[in-house]
Scaffold this active site. Structure first.
Site, mmCIF file in Angstrom:
data_model
loop_
_atom_site.group_PDB
_atom_site.id
_atom_site.type_symbol
_atom_site.label_atom_id
_atom_site.label_comp_id
_atom_site.label_asym_id
_atom_site.label_seq_id
_atom_site.Cartn_x
_atom_site.Cartn_y
_atom_site.Cartn_z
ATOM 1 C CG HIS A 108 -2.045 -1.049 1.083
ATOM 2 N ND1 HIS A 108 -2.497 -1.537 -0.128
ATOM 3 C CD2 HIS A 108 -2.764 -1.692 2.044
ATOM 4 C CE1 HIS A 108 -3.450 -2.438 0.105
ATOM 5 N NE2 HIS A 108 -3.628 -2.554 1.396
ATOM 6 C CG HIS A 182 -7.553 -0.250 2.610
ATOM 7 N ND1 HIS A 182 -8.007 -0.914 3.725
ATOM 8 C CD2 HIS A 182 -6.702 -1.117 1.993
ATOM 9 C CE1 HIS A 182 -7.439 -2.102 3.798
ATOM 10 N NE2 HIS A 182 -6.638 -2.248 2.739
ATOM 11 C CD GLU A 317 -8.031 -3.487 -0.403
ATOM 12 O OE1 GLU A 317 -6.886 -3.148 -0.801
ATOM 13 O OE2 GLU A 317 -8.206 -4.385 0.449
#
Length: 353
Positions: A108, A182, A317
């Site tokens: 991420h 997220h 996601e």
């Protein structure tokens, strides 16, 4: 669309004030966003009795967002959503090493990815809806990624109870980009309840198995006759404990599904039978990471009481595939000067009585 309300949310350890922006549509649906991380701290949706309740997980104290946000609750993810093996990749023969924050992998965007940044927020009004325009320029070399990357994200709350998210980015050097949002959802409105009774359908005939480091093996595996077959709606909990190697490696679902079709299209639907809430997901992206909240660990209070225990929230996601820079058969995530990264995702809420 009513006017957007702006209020003080909290003060960081360095004295910076974080602002909260509240959008309300004509039905009374609300979206709350803070300029730290572009985080969605609250999003309400109607149940079968017309009651709007918060359906996204989050913290009860501002400082829990500021001090690491270990689950990435509600944040904008960048520069690269999901994992990059060993934090390494090449562009045009040049090697790059980015921050490794998930054992040996980059996850991420690294430890100080976009989820930790202050985003500039502008209120954009047109004749129909109001939007938030969030901008952040990531400098060349940040977390090891090349190029100055100017990123723009729009959050729009429509009067048909949809949250529209548009992503744009431009760079001055070849780089990689894979942006996503997220938020963890629990359509029951009670964040201490498990999400295993939620019924999920994903329009995907294949998924990406991973190794023990959660990096795709490169295989595109058919979902048919596996626990990963969500082509027909079924409860999330139906097969989550199946004797299945990919499931065991992920401690549940934490896998990228290869979506059917191209362009902006409907790719998933979630229904919570008890409340009647339905969430439809539309995206222009080729994949979606379905995560069943396997590593929520009960360390934090929920906004409705109780703890954020294992599997009390799920993520869908929308994104390109994990480790794409190292997998030549995956769709490319390379962005070059003169090109524009352009992506859109919609979370649309309704009721099934």
């Amino acid at each position: 669309m009513k006017d957007i309300q702006v209020s003080d949310y909290g003060t960081m350890a360095d004295g910076k004030m974080v602002k909260k922006y509240t959008l309300t549509n004509k039905n009374g649906m609300k979206l709350e966003v803070i300029n730290f991380g572009g985080i969605i701290t609250s999003l309400t949706a109607p149940d079968k009795n017309g009651k709007y309740e918060d359906v996204v997980l989050g913290f009860t104290k501002p400082e829990d967002y500021f001090n690491g946000n270990p689950y990435f609750f509600g944040a904008i993810i960048g520069r690269y959503g999901n994992r990059i093996a060993n934090g390494k990749f090449e562009i045009d023969g040049k090697s790059y090493q980015v921050n490794q924050n998930d054992n040996s992998n980059s996850l991420h965007g690294g430890k100080n990815g976009f989820h930790t940044k202050f985003w500039n927020i502008e209120i954009v009004k047109d004749s129909e809806f109001s939007s938030l325009k969030l901008t952040y320029t990531s400098p060349d070399g940040e977390e090891g990624f090349p190029g100055n990357l100017k990123t723009t994200v729009f959050y729009t709350l429509t009067d048909d109870d949809a949250l529209e998210i548009s992503y744009e980015a431009k760079t001055d050097k070849p780089t990689i980009v894979n942006l996503t949002q997220h938020s963890y959802f629990n359509l029951s409105g009670d964040f201490a309840k498990e999400i295993l009774d939620h019924e999920l359908q994903i329009d995907a005939n294949q998924f990406l198995p991973t190794n023990s480091s959660m990096i795709p093996t490169g295989e595109l595996k058919n979902v048919e006759n596996t626990a990963f077959d969500f082509t027909v709606s079924k409860p999330i909990g139906k097969d989550i404990n199946a004797d299945d190697k990919p499931l065991k490696l992920g401690n549940g679902y934490d896998h990228n599904f290869i979506l059917n079709g191209n362009g902006l299209r409907s790719i998933a639907t979630v229904h919570h039978p008890e409340s009647g809430r339905v969430m439809e997901v539309l995206t222009s992206e080729p994949g979606v990471q379905f995560y069943s909240g396997n590593f929520l660990d009960g360390k934090f209070e929920t906004k409705t009481g109780g703890k954020s225990e294992k599997r009390t929230g799920f993520c869908l996601e929308t994104q390109h595939f994990p480790d794409s820079p190292n997998q030549p058969n995956f769709p490319s995530t390379v962005l070059k000067p003169g090109e524009k990264y352009d992506s859109k995702t919609i979370y649309k809420f309704s009721v099934k009585k």
